[in-house]
Design an enzyme around this catalytic site. Structure first.
Site, PDB file in Angstrom:
ATOM      1  CD  GLU A 130      -2.775  -1.204   2.456  1.00  0.00           C
ATOM      2  OE1 GLU A 130      -2.804  -0.217   3.227  1.00  0.00           O
ATOM      3  OE2 GLU A 130      -3.529  -2.192   2.569  1.00  0.00           O
ATOM      4  N   GLY A 151      30.163  -0.310 -24.961  1.00  0.00           N
ATOM      5  CA  GLY A 151      30.437   1.099 -25.251  1.00  0.00           C
ATOM      6  C   GLY A 151      29.174   1.817 -25.697  1.00  0.00           C
ATOM      7  CD  GLU A 177       7.890 -11.548  -5.516  1.00  0.00           C
ATOM      8  OE1 GLU A 177       8.375 -12.543  -4.968  1.00  0.00           O
ATOM      9  OE2 GLU A 177       7.131 -11.608  -6.507  1.00  0.00           O
TER      10      GLU A 177
END
Ligand code: COS
Length: 383
Positions: free
Chosen positions: A127, A339, A363
């Site tokens: 949340e 590169g 996780e």
């Protein structure tokens, strides 16, 4: 612990590998640009039995174990990490319902996940105020006559807008702290479930990450997963297994980055020789290879312990923190070896680099993994 795959694990690995190369590779780069959700691909993965690799055959799973699940994740992630994360979370949801659900729930929901009918499964724990600390959760589930009323807001929910089946955590007794949380099975499209927004992410563009709102969503008593008040432990146990999945996902991406870097270093010439002949480049490749092997062994050890039905939480956290941090370094060095080409979209390196970064976060962040490992160490030291 065995250092080679069994025949069954090898067959599953080859199945995942063939599918990934044949079906995922041609569109992986395009999906990264378009953000298209790989619906057909996920249904095909379910048909191959890979949405329930460690789930009993009675519920449509392959019942092949955690090691097999790990190799499937690696093979998918070598090609498309977005698909891999959706498969990982769906396996985790199928496993948690298989482990804690009653027979009716397993028949109804696990089969939908393993068959592909549900498309995917979501794990609705986090949340806005409760990421690393799920105990700060504010979503509530209030008892009604025949069930529960869920109200609250969830964030960072992988493919929460696509999932036919999700497990949602809510507070059922605020005074009881982590013992006052419960888990519920919610069907996608339920009345009261709203997808509030979708995150614009750095990588994993072929997988959605959404905020969900639960506005007095009513579920029956049948939706309760496990016991009232058991939700926190259930989430922690599921995440222990999920961390093997994310470690395997990172391994897959890092392995692809190393292969690309090796091929490039053999081909690309500077100062009159292939750049692999320059010690600076060769040393990078040597480190990358060593880290990858060590990460692979740590991940295999956690999976093996899980298959042996032995405690594996500490080892899963060790695998996750080491593998994901080294995978980020490997992808970074692979860009360095390429590169300017590594920085451009003609090569897949910049996609690997963006995709792999989140494995140190979701996780359980690297910091959380270290907390888990240290707590195990403290417990072991006091025994
Ligand atoms: N398996 C089963 N039970 C577990 C467990 C596990 N791996 N880890 C903890 N528990 C149990 C504890 O035994 C304790 O039980 P009792 O109430 O019977 O004593 C209970 O859960 C609470 O444990 P604890 O006090 O250790 O909880 P904390 O709030 O201190 O949190 C951590 C511990 C940090 C490990 C936890 O908050 C965590 O893993 N956070 C990360 C969450 C996460 O991964 N978020 C990402 C979501 S998915 S993208």
């Amino acid at each position: 612990m065995q250092f080679t795959l069994t025949d069954e694990q090898e067959l599953i690995r080859q199945t995942a590998r063939d599918f990934a190369v044949r079906e995922l590779l041609p569109k992986a780069a395009a999906r990264d640009l378009s953000g298209e959700f790989p619906e057909a691909e996920l249904r095909a993965i379910a048909k191959l039995g890979l949405m329930g690799v460690n789930v009993p055959e009675a519920y449509g799973g392959a019942e092949a174990g955690a090691m097999a699940f790990s190799v499937v994740m690696q093979e998918l992630a070598k090609v498309d990490a977005s698909v891999a994360v959706t498969v990982s979370v769906t396996n985790m949801v199928a496993e948690v319902i298989s482990a804690f659900g009653n027979e009716g729930q397993k028949q109804r929901y696990v089969k939908r996940l393993t068959s592909g009918e549900a498309l995917c499964g979501a794990f609705a724990l986090s949340e806005p105020q409760a990421g690393s600390d799920p105990s700060a959760m504010r979503t509530t589930a209030t008892k009604t006559a025949g069930g529960w009323r869920i109200k609250g807001h969830k964030q960072w929910i992988s493919h929460g807008d696509k999932a036919g089946v999700m497990v949602v955590w809510a507070v059922t007794d605020k005074a009881a702290g982590t013992r006052g949380m419960s888990a519920f099975i919610v069907e996608g499209g339920s009345k009261g479930l709203e997808v509030v927004s979708s995150e614009e992410k750095m990588g994993l563009h072929g997988s959605t990450t959404v905020q969900l709102s639960f506005e007095d969503l009513e579920v029956s008593d049948e939706a309760l997963l496990g016991q009232v008040g058991q939700g926190f432990k259930l989430a922690m146990a599921a995440l222990d297994g999920g961390r093997i999945g994310i470690s395997s996902q990172a391994l897959g991406v890092a392995s692809a980055a190393l292969s690309a870097a090796l091929s490039y270093a053999k081909e690309r010439e500077q100062f009159g020789v292939a750049i692999i002949r320059h010690q600076a480049i060769a040393n990078m490749l040597a480190d990358m290879n060593t880290w990858l092997e060590a990460a692979s062994l740590l991940t295999a050890r956690a999976a093996w312990l899980k298959d042996e039905k032995k405690p594996f939480g500490k080892e899963a956290s060790m695998a996750k923190v080491f593998t994901t941090e080294k995978a980020c370094q490997i992808c970074d060095l692979a860009i360095q070896i390429h590169g300017g080409n590594g920085y451009c979209r003609d090569f897949p390196l910049e996609r690997y680099y963006r995709d792999v970064r989140v494995t140190r976060i979701y996780e359980g962040t690297s910091e959380i993994q270290r907390i888990v490992i240290a707590r195990h160490l403290i417990k072991e030291a006091s025994n």
